[in-house]
Design an enzyme around this catalytic site. Sequence first.
Site, PDB file in Angstrom:
ATOM      1  CG  ASP A 129      64.016  -9.724 -44.943  1.00  0.00           C
ATOM      2  OD1 ASP A 129      63.060  -9.315 -45.621  1.00  0.00           O
ATOM      3  OD2 ASP A 129      65.122 -10.025 -45.428  1.00  0.00           O
ATOM      4  NE  ARG A 157      66.502 -14.413 -50.230  1.00  0.00           N
ATOM      5  CZ  ARG A 157      67.227 -13.530 -49.558  1.00  0.00           C
ATOM      6  NH1 ARG A 157      67.409 -13.660 -48.259  1.00  0.00           N
ATOM      7  NH2 ARG A 157      67.784 -12.513 -50.169  1.00  0.00           N
ATOM      8  CD  GLU A 192      61.139 -11.560 -52.030  1.00  0.00           C
ATOM      9  OE1 GLU A 192      61.477 -11.254 -53.167  1.00  0.00           O
ATOM     10  OE2 GLU A 192      61.795 -11.225 -51.019  1.00  0.00           O
ATOM     11  CG  LEU A 209      59.651   2.823 -54.032  1.00  0.00           C
ATOM     12  CD1 LEU A 209      58.511   3.148 -54.963  1.00  0.00           C
ATOM     13  CD2 LEU A 209      60.331   4.094 -53.543  1.00  0.00           C
ATOM     14  CD  GLN A 210      58.645  -4.545 -50.187  1.00  0.00           C
ATOM     15  OE1 GLN A 210      58.000  -5.202 -49.394  1.00  0.00           O
ATOM     16  NE2 GLN A 210      58.683  -4.827 -51.482  1.00  0.00           N
TER      17      GLN A 210
END
Lengths: 411, 411
Positions: A146, A192, A247, A299-300
């Site tokens: 992130d 997020r 997302e 997968l990221q």
Amino acid sequence: MRNCIIAQSGGPTVAINASLAGLLDANANRSYFGRCYGALNGITGILDDRLLDLSRIMSKTPDFTDRLIHTPAMYLGSCRYKLPDPDSEEGERICKRIFLLFQKYDIDSFFYIGGNDSMDTVLKLSRFAEKNRSSVKILGIPKTIDNDLAHTDHTPGFGSAAKYIATSLREIACDAYIYAVKSVTIVEIMGRDAGWLTAASVLARTDSSPAPQLIYLPEVPFDLAACVRDTKSLLERENNIIIAVSEGIRDAQGNYLSANQAVRDKFGHAQLSGTGKALETVMRDQLHVKTRSIELNVLQRAAAHCASETDLTESHDQGAYALTASMEGKSGQMMTIHRIEGTSYQTRIASSPIDQIANKVRSVPLAWINDAGNDVRQEMIDYLAPLISGQPSLFYKNGLPDYLDLSHLRG
Amino acid sequence: MRNCIIAQSGGPTVAINASLAGLLDANANRSYFGRCYGALNGITGILDDRLLDLSRIMSKTPDFTDRLIHTPAMYLGSCRYKLPDPDSEEGERICKRIFLLFQKYDIDSFFYIGGNDSMDTVLKLSRFAEKNRSSVKILGIPKTIDNDLAHTDHTPGFGSAAKYIATSLREIACDAYIYAVKSVTIVEIMGRDAGWLTAASVLARTDSSPAPQLIYLPEVPFDLAACVRDTKSLLERENNIIIAVSEGIRDAQGNYLSANQAVRDKFGHAQLSGTGKALETVMRDQLHVKTRSIELNVLQRAAAHCASETDLTESHDQGAYALTASMEGKSGQMMTIHRIEGTSYQTRIASSPIDQIANKVRSVPLAWINDAGNDVRQEMIDYLAPLISGQPSLFYKNGLPDYLDLSHLRG
């Protein structure tokens, strides 16, 4: 010689094992700790006394740390355990149990490799140590795809995730261009609250390929009507529009696009899914063109075959630097990386007090997002570009990446 | 010297451009055709007279065919056009128009690189040529990630898709093992009627990692109750179960798991989505463990960064062999590849009459699926293993694969 314990926590990255390898390699060179233990499944492995003798495994396994660098996810496993406040009765009891185990194994330093929630644990344990005059040093080594930790230019794991996202977006664009029909492809990317990963999709663009044409980060309110309007307008000029979407996008009222699917995890973070699917449905209904959505999914954070060599090297270096920090007597610190101002990309590693880092989120600067809120600016491209450079030399066997045996985690 | 036209059709693969490169390289060596034209968007580019002069592009672009080999999807674009029966009035009119264009450009041979639907076009055009005593040779070069063409050991594009699937499954397994909680991960893989791609997930297994523990192909009826029961039983022995499932699985009555989401495309094939999501919902409801589903989506056919060198080499060779076939006066044939019986993997390329191939589907032999219908046998592993070997040397620029400019397709 006293010993150390290392543990890993939070969500996986492909670089978190490189930091573990860096620490082990540094100790092999400098012989500071007698034994390096690995706690299985983060702090819970300390509570349950589930330790691996990493020094022994390293001496018995050929190329162990080299293979560790190229193995995704956590070699030591992870946990999602929120340490209670050490000032609470339960928290004090648990911290005492942790420090009793430190005593049992003659621990000099505890290293926790993780993201925001893990740094909260580092903060609490270092405060407990200070309060109780324990000599055990508590040090944090960052990792999170992130890229949202404060006081560091970027975090281990982010560069590789960014590279996987940009590579995939470029390949999805090739896939989209082949049909001479109008199409909209929505790619949902993790993140997020911070838009760093979604922003990395911009690197997929080339002089001859504008995809993704639209990029939406969670840092600015998402305007669905404007998104549909912008897509429609782009479709008048070209056939295939690719939209990179975080997302976590929310409208001005703070509602998620897929609000009815949002649930909360143990840390109170909203768990999202279906943002891309929700946008796909809206686009299909309103634009009447071929529409599809793609979720890059785990997968990221797990695609070690597409890692950034720069990321792996820097992660290894930060693990090694944690040994230096311990030797210098530091505690309650997280390793950080800083870009040296200049024309080419160079970095230096340091550490910062954990109380300035834990429980803070480093978002994308608003100045790096365009006024329309549907793209990033050149500053973001300049920031991202060096982080994805270099292709690592993986171990291959029978045509597939040969990762380390993780059967000790399989329960 | 007369000329040729090459076109590409159907769904993308990462190897379809390697066959185009093989044909161009062979002609550069043997100087059989004066010019090689590429029709844009398959047969529709011939109907609309949209041709690229590939010989000219090749002479002007450094490393053109080498870069073509490593560029995913179709350099010439694709179409989903079903040629009407040449015996019908409309079909005859369209075929005449195609052969008039062949005449205009002094075409000796037409090469169509594609899958099952494209081979139907090759069949129809070659029949029309024969009936109308046209000297234009019509030749098919196979490509399909589905690996479902008859009369060939395997198809270009399949090996690379298989390698991407196995690599991704192995990385998803690493991601799943890290938490000490029970979990079920469902990975949905392409393959409407043939289970080859889903079967390739078996290659992800290692001596120390059993994932995917369950593999469901569309060739045998899917028994949902048995699947839930098998998963539950596996969860008693280990924490993390990974299930590889074909998008096309159906129960004994022929109903898709996600039947309510099935729609049909222009060829009458069911378009599926949500098989993994549907199974995820059932598993969560019945097993009460952490459950997630992952759709590998278009990356399994577009991820050139994870191609099989064996696949790219064989695809190139089949493109080159198509020139030989034309020079030998063949028409109405598709290039094929055959495994030479022996201990190590060796192949030879040949061609077979198109009427024995078009509109036939080569499914996974039932003898290669276990009795319970939830795994594949050793014969499948032996068949698959050589097809994914070797890592290609991609062109990289700024940390990302540097694919050819496809802006001529962007409309």
